[in-house]
Write a protein that holds these residues in place. Structure first.
Motif, PDB file in Angstrom:
ATOM      1  N   VAL A  61      -1.200   8.056  12.104  1.00  0.00           N
ATOM      2  CA  VAL A  61       0.037   7.801  11.913  1.00  0.00           C
ATOM      3  C   VAL A  61       0.582   7.890  10.509  1.00  0.00           C
ATOM      4  CG1 VAL A  61       2.293   6.555  12.477  1.00  0.00           C
ATOM      5  CG2 VAL A  61       0.485   6.748  14.169  1.00  0.00           C
ATOM      6  N   GLN A  62       1.477   8.717  10.186  1.00  0.00           N
ATOM      7  CA  GLN A  62       2.129   8.674   8.763  1.00  0.00           C
ATOM      8  C   GLN A  62       3.650   8.092   9.219  1.00  0.00           C
ATOM      9  OE1 GLN A  62       1.357  10.112   5.693  1.00  0.00           O
ATOM     10  NE2 GLN A  62       2.880   8.755   5.095  1.00  0.00           N
ATOM     11  N   PHE A  63       3.863   7.177   8.304  1.00  0.00           N
ATOM     12  CA  PHE A  63       5.178   6.342   8.532  1.00  0.00           C
ATOM     13  C   PHE A  63       5.929   6.760   7.197  1.00  0.00           C
ATOM     14  CE2 PHE A  63       2.557   3.435  10.867  1.00  0.00           C
ATOM     15  CZ  PHE A  63       3.089   3.258  11.933  1.00  0.00           C
ATOM     16  N   ALA A  64       7.207   6.897   7.596  1.00  0.00           N
ATOM     17  CA  ALA A  64       8.318   7.214   6.323  1.00  0.00           C
ATOM     18  C   ALA A  64       8.338   6.135   5.420  1.00  0.00           C
ATOM     19  CB  ALA A  64       9.589   7.543   6.892  1.00  0.00           C
ATOM     20  N   GLU A  65       7.890   5.111   5.543  1.00  0.00           N
ATOM     21  CA  GLU A  65       8.091   4.107   4.285  1.00  0.00           C
ATOM     22  C   GLU A  65       6.601   3.745   3.683  1.00  0.00           C
ATOM     23  OE1 GLU A  65      10.989   3.352   7.554  1.00  0.00           O
ATOM     24  OE2 GLU A  65       8.825   3.601   7.666  1.00  0.00           O
ATOM     25  N   ILE A  66       5.633   4.406   4.189  1.00  0.00           N
ATOM     26  CA  ILE A  66       4.394   4.311   3.437  1.00  0.00           C
ATOM     27  C   ILE A  66       3.708   5.812   2.804  1.00  0.00           C
ATOM     28  CG2 ILE A  66       1.822   3.843   3.924  1.00  0.00           C
ATOM     29  CD1 ILE A  66       2.702   1.880   6.312  1.00  0.00           C
ATOM     30  N   GLY A  67       3.883   5.669   1.473  1.00  0.00           N
ATOM     31  CA  GLY A  67       3.923   7.033   0.865  1.00  0.00           C
ATOM     32  C   GLY A  67       2.481   7.118   0.108  1.00  0.00           C
ATOM     33  N   ASP A  68       1.531   6.360   0.258  1.00  0.00           N
ATOM     34  CA  ASP A  68       0.424   6.623  -0.699  1.00  0.00           C
ATOM     35  C   ASP A  68      -0.441   5.514   0.041  1.00  0.00           C
ATOM     36  OD1 ASP A  68       0.493   3.831  -1.925  1.00  0.00           O
ATOM     37  OD2 ASP A  68       1.711   4.825  -3.646  1.00  0.00           O
ATOM     38  N   ARG A  69      -2.004   5.631  -0.636  1.00  0.00           N
ATOM     39  CA  ARG A  69      -2.899   5.026  -0.181  1.00  0.00           C
ATOM     40  C   ARG A  69      -2.951   3.431  -0.435  1.00  0.00           C
ATOM     41  NH1 ARG A  69      -7.778   6.368   1.915  1.00  0.00           N
ATOM     42  NH2 ARG A  69      -9.327   4.647   1.771  1.00  0.00           N
ATOM     43  N   ASP A  70      -2.335   3.137  -1.391  1.00  0.00           N
ATOM     44  CA  ASP A  70      -2.313   1.869  -1.827  1.00  0.00           C
ATOM     45  C   ASP A  70      -1.257   1.097  -0.836  1.00  0.00           C
ATOM     46  OD1 ASP A  70      -3.722   1.764  -3.889  1.00  0.00           O
ATOM     47  OD2 ASP A  70      -2.082   2.123  -5.522  1.00  0.00           O
ATOM     48  N   ALA A  71      -0.156   1.557  -0.492  1.00  0.00           N
ATOM     49  CA  ALA A  71       0.884   1.104   0.646  1.00  0.00           C
ATOM     50  C   ALA A  71       0.066   1.022   1.959  1.00  0.00           C
ATOM     51  CB  ALA A  71       2.088   1.904   0.515  1.00  0.00           C
ATOM     52  N   ALA A  72      -0.780   2.102   2.133  1.00  0.00           N
ATOM     53  CA  ALA A  72      -1.289   2.112   3.606  1.00  0.00           C
ATOM     54  C   ALA A  72      -2.460   0.918   3.601  1.00  0.00           C
ATOM     55  CB  ALA A  72      -2.103   3.438   3.528  1.00  0.00           C
ATOM     56  N   GLU A  73      -3.200   0.870   2.337  1.00  0.00           N
ATOM     57  CA  GLU A  73      -4.114  -0.563   2.600  1.00  0.00           C
ATOM     58  C   GLU A  73      -3.465  -1.794   2.809  1.00  0.00           C
ATOM     59  OE1 GLU A  73      -7.318  -0.342   2.559  1.00  0.00           O
ATOM     60  OE2 GLU A  73      -7.894   1.758   2.477  1.00  0.00           O
ATOM     61  N   ALA A  74      -2.281  -1.895   2.358  1.00  0.00           N
ATOM     62  CA  ALA A  74      -1.426  -3.089   2.214  1.00  0.00           C
ATOM     63  C   ALA A  74      -0.978  -3.319   3.327  1.00  0.00           C
ATOM     64  CB  ALA A  74      -0.412  -2.933   1.153  1.00  0.00           C
ATOM     65  N   ALA A  75      -0.716  -2.351   4.413  1.00  0.00           N
ATOM     66  CA  ALA A  75      -0.351  -2.422   5.781  1.00  0.00           C
ATOM     67  C   ALA A  75      -1.114  -2.617   6.746  1.00  0.00           C
ATOM     68  CB  ALA A  75       0.398  -1.076   6.103  1.00  0.00           C
ATOM     69  N   ARG A  76      -2.569  -2.690   6.581  1.00  0.00           N
ATOM     70  CA  ARG A  76      -3.367  -2.965   7.233  1.00  0.00           C
ATOM     71  C   ARG A  76      -3.519  -4.313   7.798  1.00  0.00           C
ATOM     72  NH1 ARG A  76     -10.189  -1.887   6.382  1.00  0.00           N
ATOM     73  NH2 ARG A  76     -10.583  -2.349   8.536  1.00  0.00           N
ATOM     74  N   GLY A  77      -3.460  -4.166   9.196  1.00  0.00           N
ATOM     75  CA  GLY A  77      -3.405  -5.606  10.008  1.00  0.00           C
ATOM     76  C   GLY A  77      -1.870  -5.599  10.678  1.00  0.00           C
ATOM     77  N   VAL A  78      -1.064  -4.944  10.013  1.00  0.00           N
ATOM     78  CA  VAL A  78       0.373  -5.174  10.599  1.00  0.00           C
ATOM     79  C   VAL A  78       0.435  -4.622  12.089  1.00  0.00           C
ATOM     80  CG1 VAL A  78       2.550  -4.321  10.406  1.00  0.00           C
ATOM     81  CG2 VAL A  78       1.515  -5.015   8.461  1.00  0.00           C
ATOM     82  N   GLU A  79       1.208  -5.397  12.617  1.00  0.00           N
ATOM     83  CA  GLU A  79       1.270  -5.105  14.398  1.00  0.00           C
ATOM     84  C   GLU A  79       2.737  -4.480  14.308  1.00  0.00           C
ATOM     85  OE1 GLU A  79       0.800  -8.493  16.503  1.00  0.00           O
ATOM     86  OE2 GLU A  79      -1.411  -8.409  16.097  1.00  0.00           O
ATOM     87  N   LEU A  80       2.844  -3.166  15.149  1.00  0.00           N
ATOM     88  CA  LEU A  80       3.844  -2.272  15.526  1.00  0.00           C
ATOM     89  C   LEU A  80       4.209  -3.238  16.829  1.00  0.00           C
ATOM     90  CD1 LEU A  80       2.734   1.352  14.768  1.00  0.00           C
ATOM     91  CD2 LEU A  80       3.743  -0.383  13.108  1.00  0.00           C
ATOM     92  N   THR A  81       5.581  -3.553  16.889  1.00  0.00           N
ATOM     93  CA  THR A  81       6.194  -4.164  17.954  1.00  0.00           C
ATOM     94  C   THR A  81       7.421  -3.666  18.585  1.00  0.00           C
ATOM     95  OG1 THR A  81       7.395  -5.842  16.756  1.00  0.00           O
ATOM     96  CG2 THR A  81       4.900  -6.414  17.243  1.00  0.00           C
TER      97      THR A  81
END
Length: 177
Positions: A61-81
């Motif tokens: 999944v690509q999220f509008a709010e996550i634009g690069d690899r660093d942001a993607a790594e920081a989002a690891r483990g986040v749950e979508l509810t």
């Protein structure tokens, strides 16, 4: 009540795409462009699905709010509810409902406690912690988990010989061969 649809996994590529671990039986209906998810922790969201693809059975999944690899790594483990009232899955149980349930044999003999539910490519798998500390992985299919009794606080297990530690073939109705 908030229900988890997916958990963000590893970053994939440089533009912020992430893998997701599904917690829903209907990902095609849930993970669609434009869908906005609240998150756990709440500070990580909300997140808007921009693009979705499936490759070799894995969801990305690509999220509008996550634009690069660093942001993607920081989002690891986040749950979508989502709000539990929005759920339309029949005969579905969620991780938070199953964790903590007693795992027992059909005769009531204790097996252990459910500690997790994993989404695997073929089917979901219950993780049961046995009294000796062993973690057994039981395919969450009707043949091996014929009963889920949320009100009674238990799941009934009939796994084949070898999935539980220390059992003898005779206790499962099988013979060593």
């Amino acid at each position: 009540m908030r229900l988890t649809v997916a958990r963000i996994g590893r970053a994939h590529g440089l533009k912020g795409e992430v893998s997701v671990e599904l917690r829903t039986d209907i990902p095609d209906d849930r993970l669609v462009p434009g869908e906005v998810f609240e998150t756990e922790p709440a500070s990580a969201g909300p997140l808007t699905v921009a693009r979705v693809r499936v490759q070799a059975g894995r969801w990305y999944v690509q999220f509008a709010e996550i634009g690069d690899r660093d942001a993607a790594e920081a989002a690891r483990g986040v749950e979508l509810t989502l709000d539990g009232a929005e759920s339309d899955e029949d005969d579905a149980w969620y991780v938070h409902q199953l964790v903590g349930l007693a795992a027992v044999r059909p005769d009531g003999a204790p097996v252990g406690e459910v500690v997790d539910l994993l989404s695997m490519p073929a089917q979901d798998v219950l993780v049961v912690k046995e009294p000796n500390g062993h973690r057994a992985m039981i395919p969450f299919v009707e043949e091996f988990v014929p009963e889920v009794d949320l009100d009674g606080g238990r799941v009934v297990l009939t796994p084949p010989y070898g999935l539980l530690a220390g059992e003898e073939p005779e206790s499962t109705g099988e013979t060593a061969g």
